[in-house]
Design a protein around this motif. Structure first.
Motif, mmCIF file in Angstrom:
data_model
loop_
_atom_site.group_PDB
_atom_site.id
_atom_site.type_symbol
_atom_site.label_atom_id
_atom_site.label_comp_id
_atom_site.label_asym_id
_atom_site.label_seq_id
_atom_site.Cartn_x
_atom_site.Cartn_y
_atom_site.Cartn_z
ATOM 1 N N VAL A 139 0.857 -1.188 0.000
ATOM 2 C CA VAL A 139 0.000 0.000 0.000
ATOM 3 C C VAL A 139 0.898 1.246 0.000
ATOM 4 C CG1 VAL A 139 -1.738 1.292 1.301
ATOM 5 C CG2 VAL A 139 -1.803 -1.224 1.265
ATOM 6 N N THR A 140 0.711 2.111 -0.999
ATOM 7 C CA THR A 140 1.534 3.324 -1.078
ATOM 8 C C THR A 140 0.850 4.461 -0.330
ATOM 9 O OG1 THR A 140 2.355 2.622 -3.216
ATOM 10 C CG2 THR A 140 2.632 4.950 -2.679
ATOM 11 N N MET A 141 1.655 5.248 0.380
ATOM 12 C CA MET A 141 1.122 6.424 1.060
ATOM 13 C C MET A 141 1.893 7.636 0.579
ATOM 14 S SD MET A 141 0.891 4.549 4.633
ATOM 15 C CE MET A 141 0.059 2.971 4.569
ATOM 16 N N TYR A 142 1.165 8.626 0.129
ATOM 17 C CA TYR A 142 1.775 9.854 -0.382
ATOM 18 C C TYR A 142 1.172 10.955 0.454
ATOM 19 C CZ TYR A 142 3.233 13.069 -4.194
ATOM 20 O OH TYR A 142 3.810 14.046 -4.961
ATOM 21 N N MET A 143 1.763 11.155 1.622
ATOM 22 C CA MET A 143 1.128 12.001 2.633
ATOM 23 C C MET A 143 2.141 12.833 3.393
ATOM 24 S SD MET A 143 -1.351 9.178 4.234
ATOM 25 C CE MET A 143 -2.837 9.919 4.825
ATOM 26 N N PRO A 144 1.714 14.023 3.805
ATOM 27 C CA PRO A 144 2.574 14.877 4.623
ATOM 28 C C PRO A 144 2.435 14.498 6.094
ATOM 29 C CG PRO A 144 0.524 15.980 4.172
ATOM 30 C CD PRO A 144 0.415 14.633 3.530
ATOM 31 N N MET A 145 2.850 15.382 6.973
ATOM 32 C CA MET A 145 2.855 15.104 8.408
ATOM 33 C C MET A 145 1.483 15.342 9.028
ATOM 34 S SD MET A 145 5.763 14.036 9.552
ATOM 35 C CE MET A 145 6.108 14.666 11.197
ATOM 36 N N VAL A 165 5.893 4.419 1.900
ATOM 37 C CA VAL A 165 5.559 5.840 2.060
ATOM 38 C C VAL A 165 6.443 6.660 1.123
ATOM 39 C CG1 VAL A 165 5.392 7.782 3.668
ATOM 40 C CG2 VAL A 165 4.914 5.458 4.474
ATOM 41 N N VAL A 166 5.816 7.510 0.342
ATOM 42 C CA VAL A 166 6.553 8.390 -0.559
ATOM 43 C C VAL A 166 6.463 9.810 0.018
ATOM 44 C CG1 VAL A 166 6.709 9.302 -2.911
ATOM 45 C CG2 VAL A 166 5.979 6.923 -2.532
ATOM 46 N N CYS A 308 10.816 13.902 17.512
ATOM 47 C CA CYS A 308 11.737 13.842 16.386
ATOM 48 C C CYS A 308 11.142 14.720 15.303
ATOM 49 C CB CYS A 308 11.877 12.398 15.903
ATOM 50 S SG CYS A 308 12.635 12.257 14.277
ATOM 51 N N SER A 309 11.898 15.726 14.858
ATOM 52 C CA SER A 309 11.327 16.712 13.940
ATOM 53 C C SER A 309 11.485 16.338 12.468
ATOM 54 C CB SER A 309 11.946 18.085 14.203
ATOM 55 O OG SER A 309 13.269 18.093 13.704
ATOM 56 N N ALA A 310 11.862 15.081 12.205
ATOM 57 C CA ALA A 310 11.982 14.638 10.803
ATOM 58 C C ALA A 310 10.594 14.486 10.182
ATOM 59 C CB ALA A 310 12.717 13.300 10.748
ATOM 60 N N ASP A 311 10.554 14.161 8.890
ATOM 61 C CA ASP A 311 9.292 13.882 8.217
ATOM 62 C C ASP A 311 9.130 12.357 8.167
ATOM 63 O OD1 ASP A 311 7.439 15.544 5.897
ATOM 64 O OD2 ASP A 311 7.454 13.343 5.837
ATOM 65 N N ILE A 312 7.911 11.897 8.385
ATOM 66 C CA ILE A 312 7.682 10.445 8.376
ATOM 67 C C ILE A 312 7.957 9.856 6.988
ATOM 68 C CG2 ILE A 312 5.921 8.642 8.737
ATOM 69 C CD1 ILE A 312 4.763 10.259 10.976
ATOM 70 N N TYR A 320 11.902 6.491 14.096
ATOM 71 C CA TYR A 320 11.978 7.237 15.354
ATOM 72 C C TYR A 320 10.878 8.270 15.563
ATOM 73 C CZ TYR A 320 16.327 4.666 15.595
ATOM 74 O OH TYR A 320 17.254 3.644 15.618
ATOM 75 N N ILE A 321 9.812 8.239 14.747
ATOM 76 C CA ILE A 321 8.584 8.940 15.145
ATOM 77 C C ILE A 321 7.516 7.880 15.395
ATOM 78 C CG2 ILE A 321 6.718 10.534 14.488
ATOM 79 C CD1 ILE A 321 8.673 12.021 12.714
ATOM 80 N N VAL A 322 7.492 6.876 14.512
ATOM 81 C CA VAL A 322 6.409 5.906 14.590
ATOM 82 C C VAL A 322 6.826 4.630 15.354
ATOM 83 C CG1 VAL A 322 4.709 4.562 13.281
ATOM 84 C CG2 VAL A 322 5.435 6.812 12.435
ATOM 85 N N TYR A 323 7.632 3.778 14.727
ATOM 86 C CA TYR A 323 7.785 2.425 15.273
ATOM 87 C C TYR A 323 8.538 2.332 16.603
ATOM 88 C CZ TYR A 323 5.472 0.574 11.178
ATOM 89 O OH TYR A 323 4.527 0.285 10.230
ATOM 90 N N GLY A 324 9.718 2.976 16.688
ATOM 91 C CA GLY A 324 10.495 2.854 17.933
ATOM 92 C C GLY A 324 9.754 3.431 19.130
ATOM 93 N N PRO A 325 9.398 4.725 19.063
ATOM 94 C CA PRO A 325 8.755 5.357 20.221
ATOM 95 C C PRO A 325 7.426 4.701 20.610
ATOM 96 C CG PRO A 325 9.485 7.026 18.649
ATOM 97 C CD PRO A 325 9.721 5.707 18.001
ATOM 98 N N LEU A 326 6.607 4.325 19.623
ATOM 99 C CA LEU A 326 5.313 3.735 19.985
ATOM 100 C C LEU A 326 5.497 2.314 20.523
ATOM 101 C CD1 LEU A 326 2.929 5.035 17.139
ATOM 102 C CD2 LEU A 326 3.380 6.043 19.386
ATOM 103 N N ALA A 327 6.476 1.593 20.016
ATOM 104 C CA ALA A 327 6.723 0.255 20.569
ATOM 105 C C ALA A 327 7.091 0.368 22.047
ATOM 106 C CB ALA A 327 7.834 -0.454 19.797
ATOM 107 N N LEU A 328 7.733 1.479 22.429
ATOM 108 C CA LEU A 328 8.102 1.653 23.838
ATOM 109 C C LEU A 328 7.004 2.334 24.650
ATOM 110 C CD1 LEU A 328 11.875 2.691 23.609
ATOM 111 C CD2 LEU A 328 10.902 0.411 23.834
#
Ligand code: WTA
Length: 657
Positions: A139-145, A165-166, A308-312, A320-328
């Motif tokens: 599934v492709t995602m073309y989305m901003p923050m 994710v693109v 983390c101020s990066a873009d997803i 380090y916005i989605v998987y790591g922090p939410l897993a913890l």
């Protein structure tokens, strides 16, 4: 400046190293220096420590299967679900705690507790299933923050559909190339988003991309960010994100148990050829690795507010916005906009208001903060911060010290983390509760990571000498292959220093580096044809192929020139065809073509029209010389050139501009 401040600045300037503050060490997640030896002696079983941070449906039976190296497999026999690890398992204890604190550029906010995020992910997962998305469909995602992005990612993870994710700043062409490469039949996008206060329309760009995809796209889902501001085009059959969620209110979707080695997502990144590579990451190894590094390096604990101020749309945001922090089970802040809107203190305003504990950003941002001045962080109470981090490109000691002092008030360790899309997570960095920090040097390899600096023959270089970075042992977060291109995986990453006959495999990240007598690694930058513009990876070949596609261009060479804020900037040297003027209008056409093929981030800083390019006798373009010219540096050796005179001509043109 008072005398005290002058003295302090001078002391900081001179200092070569900094010890982690006692107050940080006292509370750090990892403080035992013995961890390096422990991982060495107990390798690869040491990685159970990472896997233990997760909940497994089925325990793995083998930590590392190296039977088919370099196609390594991790935690085989085990199964788990990434969305269950990021959501379900936190519900009992932390259901009411905030998972995602989203801040829109205009100041609007949305807060999702773990309970709420879990609910919405379930509803959207049920909707995706109804639309026909099956396990293993990309599934492709073309989305901003916007929050719909992590919701969609976790919904995909829940039903075992890998996402791709693109980055929303990429062009329609770039979207189409990636959807085609992944044979992706589903697209999730949005109407638009805000940039510097203005609504930016995104749906047309998505539509243009879709129109270029050769295969049938089954379903398109559109999230609504701009509301009444923008009556976006909706083709027949396209779905509205909110309607889908509302139609599936209260739905519960059992998380699909995935094999550890099943693909969690694809992430396209630039390489040495014109075609981006689909980097494949897996469920067990990747999730273990990002959880472990979030715990050990970012020092994340559930009660933290972490930002983390990066873009997803880039790997940093995935890990380090989605998987790591939410897993913890922590609170992850997500900000839609730019750092200087409405004012240059926007980020510090957010840190103060949300009482952010940990802040992770890119050196290009820090260089911009420096340029804007200390008054912006000084206006705010930043004492909630306990740890700072950087990623994406080398950070010079001055920027490091500025960050340490003016953001961290000399009370927060700064972790300079080296890693790549392909490594999944951090590889070389200090552990903030243990190691002394040396500004400008990322630090030692993490425990269990066998990174070295070698010469062209693969021999380790002496301290202080430049060489090439290698990683001699696999690690759980590593890419598993280049999607649908196993040959490219082996040739790009595992050829330079490996000895296949002896079954010895060495990973080559294509970065130059040096190492000091304490084993600290300073990463010098890419040694291949990849540029690093504001921390974003761009292949020179991708940009060149966009330029030579313009009518009237005969040949083009793209190199990186140093830039005070972006790190590197794109310099394009172009030979026009007979009869084509190299004038301002044509330059504009070239710049527009690059934006159209890749996106505004790849926009050339300068286009230099030249009758010839410097070439070796065998006809190879000498990019090194073009780089020297862009940087106005003394030229390297020109003796091997077929056409040495051309260099002076080009130099004259660059200094004219
Ligand atoms: C560069 C971003 C020096 C490096 C996570 C690498 C760095 C490329 C650092 C990967 C650092 C990243 N110091 N250089 N701390 N971090 N790099 O795939 O050249 O977008 O190969 O991943 O960025 O970029 P990518």
């Amino acid at each position: 400046m008072s005398d005290d401040t002058v003295e302090l600045e001078a002391r900081l300037e001179e200092a070569e190293s900094f010890d982690p503050p006692e107050s940080f060490v006292e509370q750090a997640n990892v403080t035992d220096e013995g961890i390096y030896e422990e991982f060495d002696e107990n390798w690869p079983e040491c990685w159970e420590r990472a896997a233990d941070l997760l909940d497994w449906d089925e325990e793995y039976d083998t930590v590392l299967d190296d039977g088919d190296a370099p196609f390594y497999e991790w935690f085989t026999g085990g199964s788990l679900n990434a969305s269950a690890n990021c959501l379900d398992r936190h519900l009992d204890e932390r259901g009411d705690e905030v998972a995602i604190d989203w801040i829109g550029e205009l100041g609007d906010t949305r807060t999702y507790t773990y309970e709420e995020l879990h609910r919405e992910v379930n509803e959207f997962a049920a909707a995706l299933r109804d639309l026909g998305v099956e396990e293993n469909d990309v599934v492709t995602m073309y989305m901003p923050m916007i929050p719909e992005l992590p919701i969609a990612m976790l919904a995909c993870a829940r039903i075992g559909a890998p996402h791709s994710v693109v980055f929303a700043g990429f062009s329609a062409d770039a979207l189409a190339t990636r959807m085609e490469s992944a044979a992706s039949e589903y697209l999730i996008t949005c109407d638009g988003y805000y940039r510097r206060g203005d609504p930016l329309h995104h749906k047309e760009k998505a539509d243009e991309g879709l129109s270029q995809v050769d295969h049938e796209v089954e379903e398109v889902v559109v999230a609504d960010r701009l509301g009444d501001e923008y009556d976006h085009p909706m083709d027949d059959g396209e779905r509205d994100f909110d309607d889908l969620v509302a139609d599936h209110e209260g739905a519960a979707v059992e998380p699909v148990s995935r094999d550890a080695e099943d693909m969690l997502f694809l992430m396209y990144t630039s390489g040495t050829t014109g075609k981006p590579k689909g980097v494949k990451h897996t469920t067990g190894g990747y999730l273990s690795y990002v959880s472990w590094t979030s715990h050990a390096v970012l020092d994340i604990e559930p009660d933290d507010t972490y930002w983390c101020s990066a873009d997803i749309g880039w790997i940093t945001g995935h890990s380090y916005i989605v998987y790591g922090p939410l897993a913890l089970g922590t609170t992850s802040v997500m900000y839609e906009g730019t750092p200087d809107y409405p004012e240059k203190d926007r980020l510090w305003d957010i840190v103060e208001e949300y009482e952010v504990d940990i802040f992770y950003t890119a050196p290009t941002a820090i260089r911009a903060f420096m340029k804007w001045g200390t008054e912006h962080p000084e206006k705010h109470d930043l004492t909630s911060l306990r740890l700072l981090g950087t990623v994406g490109e080398p950070i010079n000691p001055r920027a490091w010290k500025w960050y340490y002092k003016h953001v961290g008030n000399e009370e927060c360790p700064v972790v300079d983390t080296w890693w790549q899309t392909e490594t999944g997570g951090m590889m070389v960095t200090t552990l903030p509760g243990i190691n002394t920090m040396k500004p400008g040097s990322a630090g030692p390899p993490l425990p269990g990571i066998d990174a070295r600096v070698v010469d062209t023959a693969g021999e380790e270089v002496d301290a202080g000498r430049a060489g090439y970075l290698t990683v001699d042992k696999p690690w759980p977060g590593m890419l598993r292959t280049v999607y649908k291109n196993d040959d490219r995986y082996v040739s790009e990453y595992w050829s330079e220093y490996s000895d296949p006959d002896a079954d010895e495999w060495v990973y080559f990240p294509e970065d130059g580096a040096k190492i000091d007598e304490d084993g600290y690694i300073t990463v010098l930058g890419r040694v291949d044809d990849v540029l690093n513009v504001s921390g974003h990876r761009l292949g020179t070949m991708e940009i060149e192929s966009a330029i030579v596609g313009v009518n009237g261009v005969a040949e083009a060479a793209v190199v990186g020139g140093q830039h005070p804020v972006k790190g590197e900037a794109v310099y394009a040297y172009v030979i026009t065809e007979e009869g084509q003027e190299g004038d301002a209008a044509f330059e504009e056409e070239i710049v527009a073509a690059v934006e159209e093929a890749i996106g505004p981030i790849a926009r050339p800083e300068e286009v230099v029209f030249t009758p010839e390019l410097p070439k070796t006798r065998s006809g190879k373009i000498m990019r090194r010389l073009l780089e020297d010219i862009a940087n106005e540096e003394e030229l390297g050796d020109t003796s091997t050139l077929r056409n040495p005179d051309v260099v002076e001509d080009i130099q004259a043109k660059v200094s004219d501009d």
